[in-house]
Design an enzyme around this catalytic site. Structure first.
Site, PDB file in Angstrom:
ATOM      1  N   GLY A  46       0.845  -1.195   0.000  1.00 12.82           N
ATOM      2  CA  GLY A  46       0.000   0.000   0.000  1.00 12.82           C
ATOM      3  C   GLY A  46       0.875   1.238   0.000  1.00 12.82           C
ATOM      4  O   GLY A  46       2.069   1.167   0.341  1.00 12.82           O
ATOM      5  N   GLN A  51       3.170   9.892   1.414  1.00  7.98           N
ATOM      6  CA  GLN A  51       4.470   9.214   1.526  1.00  7.98           C
ATOM      7  C   GLN A  51       5.409   9.590   0.379  1.00  7.98           C
ATOM      8  O   GLN A  51       6.620   9.399   0.481  1.00  7.98           O
ATOM      9  CB  GLN A  51       4.287   7.694   1.578  1.00  7.98           C
ATOM     10  N   CYS A  99       6.069  -0.291   7.517  1.00  9.45           N
ATOM     11  CA  CYS A  99       5.691   0.901   6.748  1.00  9.45           C
ATOM     12  C   CYS A  99       6.889   1.327   5.913  1.00  9.45           C
ATOM     13  O   CYS A  99       8.014   1.363   6.422  1.00  9.45           O
ATOM     14  CB  CYS A  99       5.286   2.031   7.703  1.00  9.45           C
ATOM     15  N   LEU A 100       6.643   1.670   4.674  1.00  9.53           N
ATOM     16  CA  LEU A 100       7.731   2.096   3.793  1.00  9.53           C
ATOM     17  C   LEU A 100       8.375   3.382   4.305  1.00  9.53           C
ATOM     18  O   LEU A 100       9.524   3.673   3.971  1.00  9.53           O
ATOM     19  CB  LEU A 100       7.214   2.288   2.364  1.00  9.53           C
ATOM     20  N   HIS A 141      -4.274   1.363   7.977  1.00 12.41           N
ATOM     21  CA  HIS A 141      -2.890   1.863   8.030  1.00 12.41           C
ATOM     22  C   HIS A 141      -2.728   3.035   7.047  1.00 12.41           C
ATOM     23  O   HIS A 141      -2.166   4.080   7.396  1.00 12.41           O
ATOM     24  CB  HIS A 141      -1.939   0.712   7.690  1.00 12.41           C
ATOM     25  N   GLU A 142      -3.229   2.855   5.829  1.00 10.19           N
ATOM     26  CA  GLU A 142      -3.094   3.907   4.808  1.00 10.19           C
ATOM     27  C   GLU A 142      -3.899   5.149   5.188  1.00 10.19           C
ATOM     28  O   GLU A 142      -3.455   6.279   4.983  1.00 10.19           O
ATOM     29  CB  GLU A 142      -3.541   3.401   3.433  1.00 10.19           C
ATOM     30  N   HIS A 145      -2.229   7.480   7.445  1.00 12.13           N
ATOM     31  CA  HIS A 145      -1.272   8.389   6.788  1.00 12.13           C
ATOM     32  C   HIS A 145      -1.956   9.691   6.376  1.00 12.13           C
ATOM     33  O   HIS A 145      -1.343  10.760   6.420  1.00 12.13           O
ATOM     34  CB  HIS A 145      -0.671   7.738   5.536  1.00 12.13           C
TER      35      HIS A 145
HETATM   36  O1  GNR Z   1       4.019  -2.612   2.582  1.00 14.66           O
HETATM   37  C1  GNR Z   1       3.394  -2.445   3.631  1.00 14.66           C
HETATM   38  N1  GNR Z   1       3.102  -3.524   4.388  1.00 14.66           N
HETATM   39  C2  GNR Z   1       2.219  -3.496   5.449  1.00 14.66           C
HETATM   40  C3  GNR Z   1       2.193  -4.572   6.310  1.00 14.66           C
HETATM   41  C4  GNR Z   1       1.318  -4.590   7.350  1.00 14.66           C
HETATM   42  C5  GNR Z   1       0.452  -3.553   7.559  1.00 14.66           C
HETATM   43  C6  GNR Z   1       0.482  -2.463   6.725  1.00 14.66           C
HETATM   44  C7  GNR Z   1       1.346  -2.433   5.677  1.00 14.66           C
HETATM   45  S1  GNR Z   1       1.341  -1.076   4.600  1.00 14.66           S
HETATM   46  C8  GNR Z   1       3.006  -1.096   4.058  1.00 14.66           C
HETATM   47  C9  GNR Z   1       3.230  -0.043   2.997  1.00 14.66           C
HETATM   48  C10 GNR Z   1       3.040   1.315   3.618  1.00 14.66           C
HETATM   49  O2  GNR Z   1       3.825   1.853   4.339  1.00 14.66           O
HETATM   50  N2  GNR Z   1       1.905   1.906   3.399  1.00 14.66           N
HETATM   51  O3  GNR Z   1       1.629   3.082   3.978  1.00 14.66           O
HETATM   52 NI    NI Z   2       2.754   3.121   5.792  1.00 19.58          NI
END
Ligand code: GNR
Ligand code: NI
Length: 177
Positions: A46, A51, A99-100, A141-142, A145
């Protein structure tokens, strides 16, 4: 198309609240294409526009859960524009998140196991669905952000500071190498 640089904590731009998209136009579609390219390259499942430094309420997700006969993940790209969550169920699901923007750091986060979401897709078509499983975890999670929230904000202060210290140390070592 372009792979865009991903902002990393503690960059203050990750704390900005993103603003609603006004129009699903060619500029937005170009951003979305770049976001997918960036996400697949990372690789991640995601990515929120903030980001890559764009404070708009746009997310891309591809869980790539299924594998084809060749063993490669099957792509299922999904775009969420101006997403809204409601009706979280009380039951929580714990997932070890990453998270990236917090590279190579992982921690357990509890979130509602199922939610209702409304959003526009990449064609501007509205959707209204109940969502569970990994998509519910990733979407929440997204959507964090979009509010300037990172998964580490759901941890205790001690754990969060440990993660940020490790991140800083890894960055120092990367520079020294
Ligand atoms: O790649 C991602 N893996 C992930 C694993 C578990 C819960 C959420 C994520 S999202 C993350 C990519 C990212 O940072 N998205 O904002
Ligand atoms: Ni993230």
């Amino acid at each position: 198309m372009a792979i865009l640089p991903i902002l990393e904590a503690p960059d203050p731009r990750l704390r900005v609240k993103s603003v609603p998209v006004e129009a699903v136009d060619d500029d937005l579609r170009a951003l979305i294409a770049d976001m997918f390219e960036t996400m697949y390259d990372a690789p991640g499942i995601g990515l929120a526009a903030i980001q890559v430094g764009v404070p708009k309420r746009v997310l891309v997700i591809d869980l790539q859960e299924e594998e084809g006969e060749d063993g490669k993940p099957i792509r299922k790209p999904q775009v969420f524009i101006n997403p809204e969550l409601s009706e979280p169920i009380r039951e929580l699901r714990t997932y070890t998140e990453g998270c990236l923007s917090v590279p190579d750091q992982f921690a357990d986060v509890d979130r509602p196991a199922e939610i209702r979401a409304r959003w526009l897709d990449g064609d501007g078509v509205p959707h209204d669905e109940r969502i569970g499983g990994m998509l519910a975890t990733c979407l929440q999670h997204e959507m964090d952000h979009l509010e300037g929230i990172l998964f580490i904000d759901h941890l205790s202060r001690l754990k969060r500071e440990m993660v940020l210290k490790k991140l800083e140390k890894a960055r120092r070592q990367r520079k020294a190498a």
